[in-house]
Write a protein that holds these residues in place. Sequence first.
Motif, PDB file in Angstrom:
ATOM      1  N   PHE A  77       0.859  -1.182   0.000  1.00  0.00           N
ATOM      2  CA  PHE A  77       0.000   0.000   0.000  1.00  0.00           C
ATOM      3  C   PHE A  77       0.895   1.232   0.000  1.00  0.00           C
ATOM      4  O   PHE A  77       1.791   1.354   0.845  1.00  0.00           O
ATOM      5  CB  PHE A  77      -0.898   0.006   1.242  1.00  0.00           C
ATOM      6  N   THR A  78       0.693   2.120  -0.959  1.00  0.00           N
ATOM      7  CA  THR A  78       1.420   3.377  -1.007  1.00  0.00           C
ATOM      8  C   THR A  78       0.421   4.525  -0.976  1.00  0.00           C
ATOM      9  O   THR A  78      -0.654   4.443  -1.596  1.00  0.00           O
ATOM     10  CB  THR A  78       2.283   3.492  -2.271  1.00  0.00           C
ATOM     11  N   TYR A  79       0.794   5.587  -0.256  1.00  0.00           N
ATOM     12  CA  TYR A  79      -0.101   6.727  -0.118  1.00  0.00           C
ATOM     13  C   TYR A  79       0.719   8.009  -0.067  1.00  0.00           C
ATOM     14  O   TYR A  79       1.690   8.107   0.686  1.00  0.00           O
ATOM     15  CB  TYR A  79      -0.936   6.597   1.160  1.00  0.00           C
TER      16      TYR A  79
ATOM     17  N   ASN B 234       5.535  15.829  -1.430  1.00  0.00           N
ATOM     18  CA  ASN B 234       6.889  15.271  -1.410  1.00  0.00           C
ATOM     19  C   ASN B 234       7.065  14.147  -0.395  1.00  0.00           C
ATOM     20  O   ASN B 234       8.186  13.703  -0.166  1.00  0.00           O
ATOM     21  CB  ASN B 234       7.906  16.376  -1.103  1.00  0.00           C
ATOM     22  N   LEU B 235       5.971  13.703   0.223  1.00  0.00           N
ATOM     23  CA  LEU B 235       6.067  12.696   1.280  1.00  0.00           C
ATOM     24  C   LEU B 235       5.182  11.507   0.938  1.00  0.00           C
ATOM     25  O   LEU B 235       3.977  11.658   0.704  1.00  0.00           O
ATOM     26  CB  LEU B 235       5.646  13.295   2.617  1.00  0.00           C
ATOM     27  N   THR B 236       5.792  10.304   0.910  1.00  0.00           N
ATOM     28  CA  THR B 236       5.073   9.087   0.544  1.00  0.00           C
ATOM     29  C   THR B 236       5.220   8.040   1.639  1.00  0.00           C
ATOM     30  O   THR B 236       6.319   7.814   2.156  1.00  0.00           O
ATOM     31  CB  THR B 236       5.603   8.508  -0.783  1.00  0.00           C
TER      32      THR B 236
ATOM     33  N   ALA C  96       7.472  -1.019   6.647  1.00  0.00           N
ATOM     34  CA  ALA C  96       6.844   0.262   6.331  1.00  0.00           C
ATOM     35  C   ALA C  96       7.934   1.309   6.177  1.00  0.00           C
ATOM     36  O   ALA C  96       9.029   1.187   6.747  1.00  0.00           O
ATOM     37  CB  ALA C  96       5.852   0.666   7.422  1.00  0.00           C
ATOM     38  N   SER C  97       7.640   2.355   5.415  1.00  0.00           N
ATOM     39  CA  SER C  97       8.627   3.408   5.194  1.00  0.00           C
ATOM     40  C   SER C  97       7.937   4.740   4.949  1.00  0.00           C
ATOM     41  O   SER C  97       6.796   4.801   4.478  1.00  0.00           O
ATOM     42  CB  SER C  97       9.531   3.075   3.997  1.00  0.00           C
ATOM     43  N   LEU C  98       8.656   5.816   5.280  1.00  0.00           N
ATOM     44  CA  LEU C  98       8.284   7.189   4.950  1.00  0.00           C
ATOM     45  C   LEU C  98       9.402   7.752   4.088  1.00  0.00           C
ATOM     46  O   LEU C  98      10.571   7.710   4.480  1.00  0.00           O
ATOM     47  CB  LEU C  98       8.105   8.035   6.205  1.00  0.00           C
ATOM     48  N   ASP C  99       9.043   8.262   2.917  1.00  0.00           N
ATOM     49  CA  ASP C  99      10.027   8.739   1.950  1.00  0.00           C
ATOM     50  C   ASP C  99       9.724  10.191   1.599  1.00  0.00           C
ATOM     51  O   ASP C  99       8.667  10.493   1.048  1.00  0.00           O
ATOM     52  CB  ASP C  99       9.983   7.862   0.700  1.00  0.00           C
TER      53      ASP C  99
ATOM     54  N   LEU D  59      15.095  11.865   2.089  1.00  0.00           N
ATOM     55  CA  LEU D  59      15.171  11.452   3.486  1.00  0.00           C
ATOM     56  C   LEU D  59      14.189  10.302   3.670  1.00  0.00           C
ATOM     57  O   LEU D  59      12.994  10.452   3.403  1.00  0.00           O
ATOM     58  CB  LEU D  59      14.813  12.608   4.413  1.00  0.00           C
ATOM     59  N   GLU D  60      14.700   9.164   4.121  1.00  0.00           N
ATOM     60  CA  GLU D  60      13.855   7.977   4.229  1.00  0.00           C
ATOM     61  C   GLU D  60      14.011   7.328   5.600  1.00  0.00           C
ATOM     62  O   GLU D  60      15.124   7.113   6.084  1.00  0.00           O
ATOM     63  CB  GLU D  60      14.216   6.962   3.143  1.00  0.00           C
ATOM     64  N   LEU D  61      12.870   7.021   6.213  1.00  0.00           N
ATOM     65  CA  LEU D  61      12.827   6.270   7.463  1.00  0.00           C
ATOM     66  C   LEU D  61      12.085   4.973   7.180  1.00  0.00           C
ATOM     67  O   LEU D  61      10.930   5.001   6.730  1.00  0.00           O
ATOM     68  CB  LEU D  61      12.121   7.065   8.550  1.00  0.00           C
ATOM     69  N   ALA D  62      12.738   3.844   7.418  1.00  0.00           N
ATOM     70  CA  ALA D  62      12.137   2.563   7.048  1.00  0.00           C
ATOM     71  C   ALA D  62      12.439   1.509   8.102  1.00  0.00           C
ATOM     72  O   ALA D  62      13.451   1.576   8.810  1.00  0.00           O
ATOM     73  CB  ALA D  62      12.658   2.099   5.686  1.00  0.00           C
ATOM     74  N   ALA D  63      11.527   0.546   8.183  1.00  0.00           N
ATOM     75  CA  ALA D  63      11.722  -0.627   9.039  1.00  0.00           C
ATOM     76  C   ALA D  63      11.202  -1.838   8.277  1.00  0.00           C
ATOM     77  O   ALA D  63      10.161  -1.767   7.615  1.00  0.00           O
ATOM     78  CB  ALA D  63      10.995  -0.478  10.366  1.00  0.00           C
TER      79      ALA D  63
END
Length: 452
Positions: free
Chosen positions: A183-185, A190-192, A224-227, A235-239
């Motif tokens: 699922f992508t949203y 600029n933030l996914t 999950a990730s925030l890009d 800038l990416e935060l992922a787990a």
Amino acid sequence: RAMISTSSFFVPQLSIGLDRVRITRQPGVADTGLGGGGSGTGPGTGSGEGAGATRIEGENLTMRAGGVPFFYWPSFSGELDALPFRSLRVGYDEEFGSEIETTWNLLALLGIKSPPDTRVDLLLDGFTKRGPAAGIDFSSDGVDYRTRLSAYGLYDGGGTDRTSAGVSVPVSESFRGELEGFFTYALAENLTFRADLAWLSDPTWASAWRLGEFDTRLEYMTGASLDFRVKNTQLELAANYSAIPFVANNYKMASRPYYVDKAPELVYRRHADTLFGDSVSYSSNYSASYMRIDVTNGTPDDLGVPSAAFAMTDPDQRVADNYYGAAGYNNDFVTRLNTRQEASVPLTYGATNLVPYVSGQATGYISERFDSYNPDAKHIRFFGAIGFKANTTFVETFNQVRSSILDIDRVRSITRPYAHLWAGADSINQEGLPIFDQEIEAISGGSAVRAG
């Protein structure tokens, strides 16, 4: 009783038989040209929802191939073009027996109007030597989101799985299958946000039942990730976490039989910043990771691969015991800080491009226990490299080459030679660290030339 089809043939290839049928034209839509008579067949019977669509409602639906009924449903309500039956595949396999695989439009079967760009398929399959299977395949696309979810289950009566490596693995009676999706949203311009889900029931499901995905799919990871991206900045935060305790990718079997869990990883990247006008291109990367190596469970026989794939001689030895034992790996979480910097000077002389560059990388580890893997391993590592890239283009036209038979009027030859020279130096010996990421731990010093 009525028979309805979108085919122009007198005996349609695919049709719907219904009792007490009701045909409704959408308000404000021109005549669809639905033919009269009991069969309701003929050209122009429906032109798609929202653009001259014809809606039918009826009871005791029977799907017919030619004149032969093959499926029954108590009722149907939907667009004429939205037939509940999508596809049929019939085959035979030595391990699975006779195979019947069908795909159905679930929303049409339930009489639910399908939302735009949304598809829900019902999978009903049967394998004479293995058992019945069913699944759901859901996908939907919107302006700011995209999602897909696939669930499939097989009640396996037992038998033999013939894996991609040619190994026969006995399978006992059990429920098997898969669950995967994403699922992508777009939270902002600029933030996914992205979420992934992947689960398999057993080690040979992918290599025996899903050969295409086994050969080409990315890692089976849940996370999950925030890009966040602006121009050349990311800038990416992922787990991510492996929800299955075994490796299920062909390239993993052939290289390193483990996944790397990261909980979490923060990465900041800048690409091709310009310095001193446009003379120098500068790229940088900074990352902080909390991670561990998760070696596959099972023996080579359990995974359906030869022992040699893991450099092992005993097919009954667990792969994890070999890696965690003889090879010195462990599954402790490690904190890693890494940065990579690169500067290049692009030069252009006509059709010739020259790019000298220099790069450096520094990596540090916290709470590491690499002594069992390599007594010489260090918790800080430095790496540097210099290189030179060159390419050019030669174009030559032969105006005298002509052929009316081959429809040739002149010939142009384009040749693009290139060369890449590279040399690097490392502060530790090659294979001095367990590999968490190919682009960080797997690099090593040396020199190379590539040309063509």
